[in-house]
Design a protein around this motif. Structure first.
Motif, PDB file in Angstrom:
ATOM      1  N   PHE A 117       0.809  -1.216   0.000  1.00 57.50           N
ATOM      2  CA  PHE A 117       0.000   0.000   0.000  1.00 57.50           C
ATOM      3  C   PHE A 117       0.845   1.270   0.000  1.00 57.50           C
ATOM      4  O   PHE A 117       0.307   2.374  -0.037  1.00 57.50           O
ATOM      5  CB  PHE A 117      -0.940  -0.007   1.214  1.00 57.50           C
ATOM      6  CG  PHE A 117      -2.024  -1.042   1.099  1.00 57.50           C
ATOM      7  CD1 PHE A 117      -3.263  -0.719   0.573  1.00 57.50           C
ATOM      8  CD2 PHE A 117      -1.792  -2.359   1.477  1.00 57.50           C
ATOM      9  CE1 PHE A 117      -4.261  -1.667   0.442  1.00 57.50           C
ATOM     10  CE2 PHE A 117      -2.775  -3.324   1.347  1.00 57.50           C
ATOM     11  CZ  PHE A 117      -4.019  -2.977   0.828  1.00 57.50           C
ATOM     12  N   VAL A 118       2.169   1.128   0.037  1.00 57.44           N
ATOM     13  CA  VAL A 118       3.052   2.293  -0.007  1.00 57.44           C
ATOM     14  C   VAL A 118       3.246   2.711  -1.457  1.00 57.44           C
ATOM     15  O   VAL A 118       3.830   1.986  -2.262  1.00 57.44           O
ATOM     16  CB  VAL A 118       4.410   1.982   0.649  1.00 57.44           C
ATOM     17  CG1 VAL A 118       5.332   3.197   0.548  1.00 57.44           C
ATOM     18  CG2 VAL A 118       4.221   1.576   2.106  1.00 57.44           C
ATOM     19  N   LEU A 119       2.744   3.883  -1.790  1.00 60.47           N
ATOM     20  CA  LEU A 119       2.862   4.408  -3.157  1.00 60.47           C
ATOM     21  C   LEU A 119       4.099   5.283  -3.331  1.00 60.47           C
ATOM     22  O   LEU A 119       4.663   5.356  -4.426  1.00 60.47           O
ATOM     23  CB  LEU A 119       1.616   5.214  -3.522  1.00 60.47           C
ATOM     24  CG  LEU A 119       0.279   4.468  -3.472  1.00 60.47           C
ATOM     25  CD1 LEU A 119      -0.857   5.415  -3.807  1.00 60.47           C
ATOM     26  CD2 LEU A 119       0.295   3.292  -4.428  1.00 60.47           C
ATOM     27  N   GLY A 120       4.484   5.971  -2.274  1.00 54.91           N
ATOM     28  CA  GLY A 120       5.631   6.868  -2.369  1.00 54.91           C
ATOM     29  C   GLY A 120       6.117   7.240  -0.990  1.00 54.91           C
ATOM     30  O   GLY A 120       5.414   7.051   0.011  1.00 54.91           O
ATOM     31  N   ALA A 121       7.328   7.761  -0.917  1.00 48.87           N
ATOM     32  CA  ALA A 121       7.898   8.151   0.368  1.00 48.87           C
ATOM     33  C   ALA A 121       8.966   9.210   0.152  1.00 48.87           C
ATOM     34  O   ALA A 121       9.604   9.277  -0.904  1.00 48.87           O
ATOM     35  CB  ALA A 121       8.496   6.947   1.086  1.00 48.87           C
ATOM     36  N   THR A 122       9.140  10.041   1.186  1.00 45.52           N
ATOM     37  CA  THR A 122      10.225  11.017   1.214  1.00 45.52           C
ATOM     38  C   THR A 122      11.150  10.640   2.363  1.00 45.52           C
ATOM     39  O   THR A 122      10.697  10.397   3.484  1.00 45.52           O
ATOM     40  CB  THR A 122       9.683  12.441   1.418  1.00 45.52           C
ATOM     41  OG1 THR A 122       8.764  12.747   0.375  1.00 45.52           O
ATOM     42  CG2 THR A 122      10.808  13.453   1.397  1.00 45.52           C
ATOM     43  N   LEU A 123      12.438  10.577   2.074  1.00 51.57           N
ATOM     44  CA  LEU A 123      13.427  10.068   3.018  1.00 51.57           C
ATOM     45  C   LEU A 123      14.569  11.061   3.152  1.00 51.57           C
ATOM     46  O   LEU A 123      15.023  11.633   2.162  1.00 51.57           O
ATOM     47  CB  LEU A 123      13.967   8.728   2.504  1.00 51.57           C
ATOM     48  CG  LEU A 123      15.007   8.003   3.360  1.00 51.57           C
ATOM     49  CD1 LEU A 123      14.345   7.324   4.542  1.00 51.57           C
ATOM     50  CD2 LEU A 123      15.755   6.970   2.505  1.00 51.57           C
ATOM     51  N   MET A 124      15.042  11.264   4.383  1.00 47.79           N
ATOM     52  CA  MET A 124      16.290  12.002   4.585  1.00 47.79           C
ATOM     53  C   MET A 124      17.388  10.972   4.823  1.00 47.79           C
ATOM     54  O   MET A 124      17.309  10.158   5.746  1.00 47.79           O
ATOM     55  CB  MET A 124      16.199  12.946   5.781  1.00 47.79           C
ATOM     56  CG  MET A 124      17.488  13.749   6.006  1.00 47.79           C
ATOM     57  SD  MET A 124      17.352  15.001   7.307  1.00 47.79           S
ATOM     58  CE  MET A 124      16.288  16.202   6.505  1.00 47.79           C
ATOM     59  N   ASP A 125      18.404  10.985   3.977  1.00 44.71           N
ATOM     60  CA  ASP A 125      19.447   9.969   4.089  1.00 44.71           C
ATOM     61  C   ASP A 125      20.542  10.408   5.048  1.00 44.71           C
ATOM     62  O   ASP A 125      20.455  11.474   5.681  1.00 44.71           O
ATOM     63  CB  ASP A 125      20.007   9.608   2.715  1.00 44.71           C
ATOM     64  CG  ASP A 125      20.845  10.716   2.075  1.00 44.71           C
ATOM     65  OD1 ASP A 125      21.130  11.737   2.746  1.00 44.71           O
ATOM     66  OD2 ASP A 125      21.240  10.562   0.906  1.00 44.71           O
ATOM     67  N   ARG A 335      23.368  -4.978   3.388  1.00 45.37           N
ATOM     68  CA  ARG A 335      24.561  -4.193   3.672  1.00 45.37           C
ATOM     69  C   ARG A 335      24.783  -3.111   2.605  1.00 45.37           C
ATOM     70  O   ARG A 335      25.102  -1.963   2.927  1.00 45.37           O
ATOM     71  CB  ARG A 335      25.771  -5.136   3.752  1.00 45.37           C
ATOM     72  CG  ARG A 335      27.144  -4.452   3.753  1.00 45.37           C
ATOM     73  CD  ARG A 335      27.278  -3.387   4.804  1.00 45.37           C
ATOM     74  NE  ARG A 335      27.097  -3.904   6.141  1.00 45.37           N
ATOM     75  CZ  ARG A 335      26.899  -3.127   7.208  1.00 45.37           C
ATOM     76  NH1 ARG A 335      26.824  -1.812   7.062  1.00 45.37           N
ATOM     77  NH2 ARG A 335      26.756  -3.665   8.412  1.00 45.37           N
ATOM     78  N   ASN A 336      24.604  -3.461   1.345  1.00 42.79           N
ATOM     79  CA  ASN A 336      24.802  -2.488   0.265  1.00 42.79           C
ATOM     80  C   ASN A 336      23.783  -1.353   0.346  1.00 42.79           C
ATOM     81  O   ASN A 336      24.116  -0.186   0.105  1.00 42.79           O
ATOM     82  CB  ASN A 336      24.703  -3.188  -1.090  1.00 42.79           C
ATOM     83  CG  ASN A 336      25.877  -4.107  -1.356  1.00 42.79           C
ATOM     84  OD1 ASN A 336      26.938  -3.965  -0.742  1.00 42.79           O
ATOM     85  ND2 ASN A 336      25.704  -5.061  -2.266  1.00 42.79           N
ATOM     86  N   LEU A 337      22.532  -1.685   0.676  1.00 45.22           N
ATOM     87  CA  LEU A 337      21.512  -0.646   0.820  1.00 45.22           C
ATOM     88  C   LEU A 337      21.847   0.265   1.998  1.00 45.22           C
ATOM     89  O   LEU A 337      21.725   1.497   1.902  1.00 45.22           O
ATOM     90  CB  LEU A 337      20.141  -1.289   1.014  1.00 45.22           C
ATOM     91  CG  LEU A 337      19.507  -1.915  -0.232  1.00 45.22           C
ATOM     92  CD1 LEU A 337      18.301  -2.762   0.153  1.00 45.22           C
ATOM     93  CD2 LEU A 337      19.084  -0.835  -1.222  1.00 45.22           C
ATOM     94  N   LYS A 338      22.246  -0.321   3.104  1.00 53.63           N
ATOM     95  CA  LYS A 338      22.608   0.481   4.273  1.00 53.63           C
ATOM     96  C   LYS A 338      23.772   1.414   3.953  1.00 53.63           C
ATOM     97  O   LYS A 338      23.741   2.604   4.296  1.00 53.63           O
ATOM     98  CB  LYS A 338      22.992  -0.457   5.425  1.00 53.63           C
ATOM     99  CG  LYS A 338      23.431   0.235   6.715  1.00 53.63           C
ATOM    100  CD  LYS A 338      22.283   0.912   7.411  1.00 53.63           C
ATOM    101  CE  LYS A 338      22.701   1.397   8.800  1.00 53.63           C
ATOM    102  NZ  LYS A 338      21.646   2.192   9.456  1.00 53.63           N
ATOM    103  N   ASN A 339      24.771   0.920   3.268  1.00 53.23           N
ATOM    104  CA  ASN A 339      25.920   1.749   2.914  1.00 53.23           C
ATOM    105  C   ASN A 339      25.542   2.869   1.949  1.00 53.23           C
ATOM    106  O   ASN A 339      26.100   3.966   2.010  1.00 53.23           O
ATOM    107  CB  ASN A 339      27.015   0.887   2.292  1.00 53.23           C
ATOM    108  CG  ASN A 339      27.686  -0.033   3.299  1.00 53.23           C
ATOM    109  OD1 ASN A 339      27.583   0.193   4.502  1.00 53.23           O
ATOM    110  ND2 ASN A 339      28.355  -1.063   2.820  1.00 53.23           N
ATOM    111  N   ALA A 340      24.598   2.584   1.053  1.00 52.47           N
ATOM    112  CA  ALA A 340      24.208   3.580   0.060  1.00 52.47           C
ATOM    113  C   ALA A 340      23.425   4.730   0.687  1.00 52.47           C
ATOM    114  O   ALA A 340      23.638   5.896   0.346  1.00 52.47           O
ATOM    115  CB  ALA A 340      23.378   2.920  -1.041  1.00 52.47           C
ATOM    116  N   PHE A 341      22.516   4.411   1.598  1.00 51.62           N
ATOM    117  CA  PHE A 341      21.664   5.445   2.184  1.00 51.62           C
ATOM    118  C   PHE A 341      22.220   6.024   3.478  1.00 51.62           C
ATOM    119  O   PHE A 341      21.919   7.157   3.830  1.00 51.62           O
ATOM    120  CB  PHE A 341      20.259   4.882   2.447  1.00 51.62           C
ATOM    121  CG  PHE A 341      19.455   4.655   1.204  1.00 51.62           C
ATOM    122  CD1 PHE A 341      18.825   5.708   0.566  1.00 51.62           C
ATOM    123  CD2 PHE A 341      19.335   3.390   0.658  1.00 51.62           C
ATOM    124  CE1 PHE A 341      18.088   5.510  -0.591  1.00 51.62           C
ATOM    125  CE2 PHE A 341      18.605   3.176  -0.497  1.00 51.62           C
ATOM    126  CZ  PHE A 341      17.978   4.243  -1.129  1.00 51.62           C
TER     127      PHE A 341
END
Length: 356
Positions: A117-125, A335-341
């Motif tokens: 049900f998540v269509l979009g999100a705004t994230l602060m990295d 791990r790769n996602l964590k390092n990227a964000f």
């Protein structure tokens, strides 16, 4: 709200520079979930408010600190709902925590998970950059759908600032049925009903009693009730029962306060578990709750043998591992996602796995 965003950014930049962890927290209603939180508190409750709601488009957008009860009240006023029935686990639940926790209630077996049900999100990295993913319509994209990756991430990828969610109309009619069945027979019937055009929206088996909720058009609910059989539960009692299951107020969850609460996610066709402790089964057999003192390794081996995984919800061993161990390839993706964000590793470190 720009001044709050600037405060968030300054906190993130300082933490990244000093490599000091931040404990992202809204209402704190799910602090018990996952490994113990660590780091300086980053309170998101002040970043609140519904920014967009289009009832005809079935989409609502809200800031992370918006209380879940506020969103549910607004939707109810339009005859709509969050179809995955997120649990509150306390008056302070926020929509950011709903997405970060990724927890769904009884209707998940029919409607789908939070991520659906998540269509979009705004994230602060971890660099203080504000990133926007998805939108307010369903889209197919190549690569990772990051907005959906945030569902169940426990804030480890960054600070969820805003989310857009698909909503659905409330069903015109609902009915709860009660049937006296042993576990094997209950599972057999649940799997048989799943292959038929029946409006089953929730199920729960405990101590020889199977509760089934039907939702949809009045005629469809009445026809399905006749087909399934059992006793019809009074409407108010039915609503209270499913609320208690969703919020873990059902008697099962307090049957043995000294035991650990485990959730086994299994294929619905997995046979009954030969386990002597109290059990509660939801989602047509896909979610099986156990109260037990069994060793974590044995429970995870049991879940893996049945084609699923095991999660420790409550118990003394939280700091030693809550979630099922990841396969090496999947761990590398995490791990790769964590390092990227979050290259400095400041957001909710260790909430999911000790080294993430």
């Amino acid at each position: 709200m720009d001044h709050i965003l600037n405060q968030f950014r300054q906190r993130v930049l300082r933490a990244a520079q000093d490599r000091t962890p931040l404990r992202v927290r809204g209402g704190g209603s799910k602090d018990w979930y996952g490994r113990p939180p660590q780091g300086a508190l980053l309170d998101t409750s002040g970043y609140s408010g519904i920014t967009s709601y289009e009832p005809t488009e079935l989409v609502i957008t809200a800031r992370c600190g918006t209380p879940l009860r506020e969103i549910e009240a607004v939707l109810a006023g339009q005859g709509q709902m969050l179809a995955f029935e997120p649990p509150h686990f306390g008056a302070g639940a926020t929509i950011g925590g709903v997405v970060a926790g990724g927890l769904a209630g009884p209707r998940r077996q029919a409607a789908g998970a939070v991520r659906d049900f998540v269509l979009g999100a705004t994230l602060m990295d971890g660099r203080g950059a504000v990133l926007r993913f998805g939108g307010q319509v369903m889209k197919n994209v190549a690569g990772y759908d990051v907005s959906r990756l945030l569902a169940g991430s426990l804030g480890m990828l960054g600070l969820i600032l805003e989310v857009s969610l698909k909503v659905l109309p409330r069903p015109a009619a609902e009915c709860t049925l009660c049937l006296a069945l042993e576990q094997d027979e209950a599972l057999r019937r649940l799997n048989a009903w799943a292959g038929q055009p029946l409006p089953v929206s929730a199920s729960a088996w405990h101590r020889g009693m199977l509760m089934v909720r039907l939702s949809g058009a009045q005629a469809a609910v009445e026809a399905a009730a006749l087909r399934i059989g059992g006793d019809v539960v009074h409407a108010a009692a039915g609503v209270a029962f499913w609320d208690d299951v969703r919020e873990q107020r059902h008697a099962f969850f307090s049957a043995d306060p000294a035991a650990s609460l485990w959730r086994l996610a299994l294929p619905t066709v997995a046979p009954a578990l030969a386990h002597g402790g109290p059990q509660l089964i939801e989602w047509g057999g896909a979610q099986r709750w156990l109260l037990t003192d069994d060793a974590p390794d044995s429970l995870r081996a049991l879940a893996a043998q049945r084609g699923g995984h095991a999660t420790l919800y409550r118990g003394a061993a939280r700091e030693h591992g809550v979630f099922h161990p990841l396969a090496p390839a999947v761990h590398a993706i995490h791990r790769n996602l964590k390092n990227a964000f979050d290259p400095a590793g400041i957001f909710n470190p260790g909430r999911m796995y000790q080294d993430l």
